[in-house]
Design a protein around this motif. Structure first.
Motif, mmCIF file in Angstrom:
data_model
loop_
_atom_site.group_PDB
_atom_site.id
_atom_site.type_symbol
_atom_site.label_atom_id
_atom_site.label_comp_id
_atom_site.label_asym_id
_atom_site.label_seq_id
_atom_site.Cartn_x
_atom_site.Cartn_y
_atom_site.Cartn_z
ATOM 1 N N GLY A 82 7.502 39.329 46.572
ATOM 2 C CA GLY A 82 8.481 38.581 45.788
ATOM 3 C C GLY A 82 8.963 39.354 44.577
ATOM 4 N N PHE A 83 8.048 40.098 43.947
ATOM 5 C CA PHE A 83 8.412 40.917 42.795
ATOM 6 C C PHE A 83 9.475 41.939 43.197
ATOM 7 C CE2 PHE A 83 8.217 44.217 39.700
ATOM 8 C CZ PHE A 83 7.672 43.702 38.533
ATOM 9 N N GLY A 84 9.220 42.654 44.298
ATOM 10 C CA GLY A 84 10.140 43.681 44.744
ATOM 11 C C GLY A 84 11.456 43.121 45.234
ATOM 12 N N ASP B 31 5.822 36.823 51.148
ATOM 13 C CA ASP B 31 5.539 36.019 49.961
ATOM 14 C C ASP B 31 6.590 34.916 49.840
ATOM 15 O OD1 ASP B 31 4.838 35.028 47.499
ATOM 16 O OD2 ASP B 31 5.219 36.871 46.387
ATOM 17 N N ILE B 32 6.160 33.654 49.901
ATOM 18 C CA ILE B 32 7.113 32.547 49.742
ATOM 19 C C ILE B 32 6.873 31.802 48.429
ATOM 20 C CG2 ILE B 32 7.542 32.295 52.207
ATOM 21 C CD1 ILE B 32 5.755 29.759 52.138
ATOM 22 N N ASP B 33 6.239 32.470 47.474
ATOM 23 C CA ASP B 33 6.021 31.897 46.144
ATOM 24 C C ASP B 33 5.377 30.511 46.272
ATOM 25 O OD1 ASP B 33 7.077 34.188 45.034
ATOM 26 O OD2 ASP B 33 9.079 33.349 44.791
ATOM 27 N N MET C 127 15.386 35.198 51.605
ATOM 28 C CA MET C 127 14.110 35.747 52.064
ATOM 29 C C MET C 127 13.987 35.684 53.584
ATOM 30 S SD MET C 127 11.358 37.277 51.253
ATOM 31 C CE MET C 127 10.857 37.066 49.537
ATOM 32 N N VAL C 128 14.409 34.588 54.181
ATOM 33 C CA VAL C 128 14.365 34.466 55.642
ATOM 34 C C VAL C 128 15.265 35.513 56.292
ATOM 35 C CG1 VAL C 128 14.971 32.988 57.605
ATOM 36 C CG2 VAL C 128 13.719 32.026 55.659
ATOM 37 N N ALA C 129 16.465 35.712 55.748
ATOM 38 C CA ALA C 129 17.384 36.705 56.310
ATOM 39 C C ALA C 129 16.787 38.106 56.219
ATOM 40 C CB ALA C 129 18.722 36.648 55.583
ATOM 41 N N GLY D 162 2.831 36.313 58.796
ATOM 42 C CA GLY D 162 2.132 35.389 57.923
ATOM 43 C C GLY D 162 2.902 35.157 56.643
ATOM 44 N N VAL D 163 2.433 34.185 55.857
ATOM 45 C CA VAL D 163 3.044 33.870 54.572
ATOM 46 C C VAL D 163 1.951 33.689 53.526
ATOM 47 C CG1 VAL D 163 5.082 32.758 55.573
ATOM 48 C CG2 VAL D 163 3.059 31.371 55.012
ATOM 49 N N VAL D 164 2.349 33.849 52.266
ATOM 50 C CA VAL D 164 1.482 33.563 51.123
ATOM 51 C C VAL D 164 2.083 32.393 50.371
ATOM 52 C CG1 VAL D 164 0.444 34.456 49.012
ATOM 53 C CG2 VAL D 164 0.853 36.005 50.938
#
Length: 281
Positions: free
Chosen positions: A47-49, A87-89, A68-70, A112-114
């Motif tokens: 997410g930072f990047g 990363d989905i915050d 993000m999905v795109a 996967g997701v965070v």
């Protein structure tokens, strides 16, 4: 559920539970991801990047989930064989949105997701000013996300700062059906040991970011601590920052004359860049 999505989730899950510490390299655009995939078989969409590269903004909650999905869709199309943790915050605030995004990402081929327990205004996990949701509220969101997935790996993340609360939340997350637990912004090796103790057999993830709060540890050191996954959030972004700044300074000093990639060691030109990108066709 889409067969490809199940394959990606299972492959990452197998890597996480294998002996040693699995590294996932943070990428911020297609070019950095293509380079990273030459060296590692696991990528982390930081997410930072992404906030820095896509919006030119700090990691304080500006990311819109369709962007993000795109990005994940483009990554998976170009790099079909890598692990892809996204990363989905905080799940973009709303639980229904979080569930929808998880389904979309799994369909796109994410591994996967965070999902973090921060509340707005959110912050980078290694920044000051973080606030967390009440634990019950986060657990409700997490459980609904777990129900929404097919076979996607879900990393449950806490951003608690106080030691007692950090350990309480880590223990609670370890009791859920989340695949992995992450306590972000861990300051000491001893804290990693205590987190490992309270999470039992649940796989543990450690986040390293240049200049962040956490100690700089090798994969061997992390493995000895019982850490199963290491994400490196910003090595590509920060390397690009340094290299671009230096290259443009050199260009200015050379009165605008470009370096010659045919004669200068390490220089990159059209041929080298094209060869890299042709692999994504």
């Amino acid at each position: 559920m889409w067969e490809g999505a199940l394959r990606y989730g299972n492959r990452l899950r197998e890597a996480v539970t294998a002996p040693g510490t699995t590294p996932l390299i943070g990428v911020y655009d297609m070019y950095s991801a293509t380079l990273a995939a030459r060296h590692y078989d696991g990528l982390f969409v930081s997410g930072f990047g992404f906030a820095a590269s896509y919006y030119g903004l700090p990691d304080i909650g500006f990311i819109a989930w369709p962007d993000m999905v795109a990005f994940a869709e483009r990554l998976r199309t170009a790099l079909p064989d890598v692990h892809l943790l996204v990363d989905i915050d905080d799940g973009y605030v709303d639980t229904e949105v979080a569930c929808h995004v998880v389904r979309r990402l799994e369909r796109a081929g994410a591994s996967g997701v965070v999902l973090e327990d921060q509340k707005r205004p959110r912050r980078c996990g290694h920044a000051d000013g973080k606030q967390v949701l009440p634990l019950d509220e986060y657990l409700d969101k997490l459980h609904r996300v777990l129900d929404a997935r097919g076979d996607l790996v879900v990393v449950a993340r806490t951003d608690a700062v106080e030691d007692a609360e950090m350990l309480r939340r880590a223990a609670a997350l370890a009791k859920t059906e989340a695949d992995v637990v992450l306590v972000d912004g861990v300051r000491t090796v001893d804290a990693v040991r205590r987190i490992r103790d309270v999470t039992g057999d649940k796989p543990l993830l450690f986040n390293q970011i240049g200049g962040g709060r956490s100690p700089r540890l090798s994969l061997s050191e992390l493995s000895a601590l019982g850490v199963d996954v290491a994400i490196y959030s910003t090595p590509c972004l920060f390397a690009a920052h340094r290299a671009v700044d230096r290259a443009l300074g050199d260009l200015k000093d050379a009165d605008g004359r470009l370096p010659d990639p045919r004669s200068e060691a390490g220089a990159v030109g059209v041929a080298e860049s094209t060869r890299l990108l042709e692999g994504n066709l």
